[in-house]
Design a protein around this motif. Structure first.
Motif, PDB file in Angstrom:
ATOM      1  N   LYS A  87       1.064  -0.942   0.245  1.00 22.72           N
ATOM      2  CA  LYS A  87       0.538   0.153  -0.059  1.00 22.72           C
ATOM      3  C   LYS A  87       0.974   1.049   0.643  1.00 22.72           C
ATOM      4  N   PRO A  88       0.180   2.528  -0.737  1.00 26.14           N
ATOM      5  CA  PRO A  88       1.586   3.438  -0.139  1.00 26.14           C
ATOM      6  C   PRO A  88       1.680   3.583   1.002  1.00 26.14           C
ATOM      7  N   HIS A  89       2.463   4.939   0.673  1.00 24.41           N
ATOM      8  CA  HIS A  89       3.138   4.833   2.285  1.00 24.41           C
ATOM      9  C   HIS A  89       4.510   5.927   2.143  1.00 24.41           C
ATOM     10  N   GLY A  90       4.172   7.028   2.708  1.00 23.39           N
ATOM     11  CA  GLY A  90       4.765   8.236   2.517  1.00 23.39           C
ATOM     12  C   GLY A  90       4.654   9.141   2.237  1.00 23.39           C
ATOM     13  N   PHE A  91       5.693   9.850   0.902  1.00 24.39           N
ATOM     14  CA  PHE A  91       5.288  10.823   0.129  1.00 24.39           C
ATOM     15  C   PHE A  91       4.791  10.295  -0.634  1.00 24.39           C
ATOM     16  N   TRP A  92       3.645  11.038  -1.736  1.00 22.38           N
ATOM     17  CA  TRP A  92       4.204  10.801  -3.257  1.00 22.38           C
ATOM     18  C   TRP A  92       3.441  11.456  -4.028  1.00 22.38           C
ATOM     19  N   GLU A  93       4.088  11.282  -5.529  1.00 18.73           N
ATOM     20  CA  GLU A  93       3.554  12.523  -6.662  1.00 18.73           C
ATOM     21  C   GLU A  93       2.956  11.772  -7.549  1.00 18.73           C
ATOM     22  N   GLY A 136       1.796  14.172  -1.795  1.00 15.84           N
ATOM     23  CA  GLY A 136       0.789  14.645  -0.502  1.00 15.84           C
ATOM     24  C   GLY A 136       1.327  12.523  -0.055  1.00 15.84           C
ATOM     25  N   TYR A 137       0.994  13.006   1.194  1.00 19.81           N
ATOM     26  CA  TYR A 137       1.166  11.795   2.788  1.00 19.81           C
ATOM     27  C   TYR A 137      -0.149  10.941   2.665  1.00 19.81           C
ATOM     28  N   PHE A 138       1.234   9.419   2.330  1.00 18.43           N
ATOM     29  CA  PHE A 138       0.299   8.238   2.443  1.00 18.43           C
ATOM     30  C   PHE A 138       0.735   7.686   4.118  1.00 18.43           C
ATOM     31  N   LYS A 139      -0.922   7.016   4.684  1.00 24.90           N
ATOM     32  CA  LYS A 139       0.061   6.161   5.804  1.00 24.90           C
ATOM     33  C   LYS A 139      -0.879   4.805   5.469  1.00 24.90           C
ATOM     34  N   HIS A 188      -3.086  11.060   4.399  1.00 27.62           N
ATOM     35  CA  HIS A 188      -2.590  11.574   5.240  1.00 27.62           C
ATOM     36  C   HIS A 188      -1.484  12.342   5.548  1.00 27.62           C
ATOM     37  N   GLY A 189      -2.551  13.416   6.120  1.00 26.44           N
ATOM     38  CA  GLY A 189      -1.758  14.942   6.323  1.00 26.44           C
ATOM     39  C   GLY A 189      -2.115  15.680   5.236  1.00 26.44           C
ATOM     40  N   TYR A 190      -1.316  16.842   4.634  1.00 28.52           N
ATOM     41  CA  TYR A 190      -0.862  17.579   3.989  1.00 28.52           C
ATOM     42  C   TYR A 190      -0.911  17.637   1.779  1.00 28.52           C
ATOM     43  N   GLY A 191      -1.660  17.877   1.582  1.00 27.50           N
ATOM     44  CA  GLY A 191      -1.485  17.645   0.101  1.00 27.50           C
ATOM     45  C   GLY A 191      -1.971  18.452  -0.906  1.00 27.50           C
ATOM     46  N   TRP A 237      -4.750  23.861  -7.680  1.00 32.28           N
ATOM     47  CA  TRP A 237      -6.410  23.817  -7.570  1.00 32.28           C
ATOM     48  C   TRP A 237      -6.669  23.909  -6.043  1.00 32.28           C
ATOM     49  N   SER A 238      -6.207  23.113  -5.268  1.00 28.66           N
ATOM     50  CA  SER A 238      -6.152  22.628  -3.500  1.00 28.66           C
ATOM     51  C   SER A 238      -5.098  22.170  -3.215  1.00 28.66           C
ATOM     52  N   LYS A 239      -5.448  22.875  -2.236  1.00 30.18           N
ATOM     53  CA  LYS A 239      -4.776  23.028  -0.880  1.00 30.18           C
ATOM     54  C   LYS A 239      -5.618  22.423   0.126  1.00 30.18           C
ATOM     55  N   ARG A 240      -4.767  21.024   0.951  1.00 26.93           N
ATOM     56  CA  ARG A 240      -5.563  19.920   1.235  1.00 26.93           C
ATOM     57  C   ARG A 240      -4.965  19.293   2.687  1.00 26.93           C
ATOM     58  N   ASN A 241      -5.793  19.297   3.681  1.00 22.05           N
ATOM     59  CA  ASN A 241      -5.428  18.385   4.807  1.00 22.05           C
ATOM     60  C   ASN A 241      -6.304  16.676   5.271  1.00 22.05           C
ATOM     61  N   PHE A 242      -5.687  15.571   5.015  1.00 19.65           N
ATOM     62  CA  PHE A 242      -6.678  14.128   5.237  1.00 19.65           C
ATOM     63  C   PHE A 242      -5.778  13.904   6.711  1.00 19.65           C
ATOM     64  N   LYS A 243      -6.379  12.954   7.222  1.00 21.61           N
ATOM     65  CA  LYS A 243      -6.639  12.183   8.263  1.00 21.61           C
ATOM     66  C   LYS A 243      -6.645  10.586   8.509  1.00 21.61           C
ATOM     67  N   ASP A 244      -6.420   9.693   8.352  1.00 22.47           N
ATOM     68  CA  ASP A 244      -6.603   9.041   7.911  1.00 22.47           C
ATOM     69  C   ASP A 244      -7.952   8.729   6.359  1.00 22.47           C
TER      70      ASP A 244
END
Length: 79
Positions: free
Chosen positions: A11-17, A29-32, A37-40, A50-57
């Protein structure tokens, strides 16, 4: 910084482009453990923000900004 890494379960984990078909960055952004998970940031195919977003799980969390093609800025907060 390493990017587009996967955990031991594949599964994706860490920084992704991720890229649009024209080669510009679509989002980064980041995956966990496979979940956002986190800023993207997300961009249009033109490369314009287009956008700046934060995620949690994998769910919206915290402060979001969305920049519409017409120039309008939408701000949202998710708890």
């Amino acid at each position: 910084m390493k990017k587009n890494q996967r955990n031991k379960n594949g599964k994706p984990h860490g920084f992704w482009e991720v890229y649009h078909s024209n080669g510009t960055i679509s989002d980064k952004g980041y995956f966990k453990d496979g979940k956002r998970h986190g800023y993207g940031t997300f961009t249009f195919p033109s490369g314009k923000l287009w956008s700046k977003r934060n995620f949690k799980d994998d769910k919206p969390h915290g402060y979001w900004e969305v920049y519409w093609p017409c120039g309008k800025l939408t701000k949202e907060v998710y708890i």
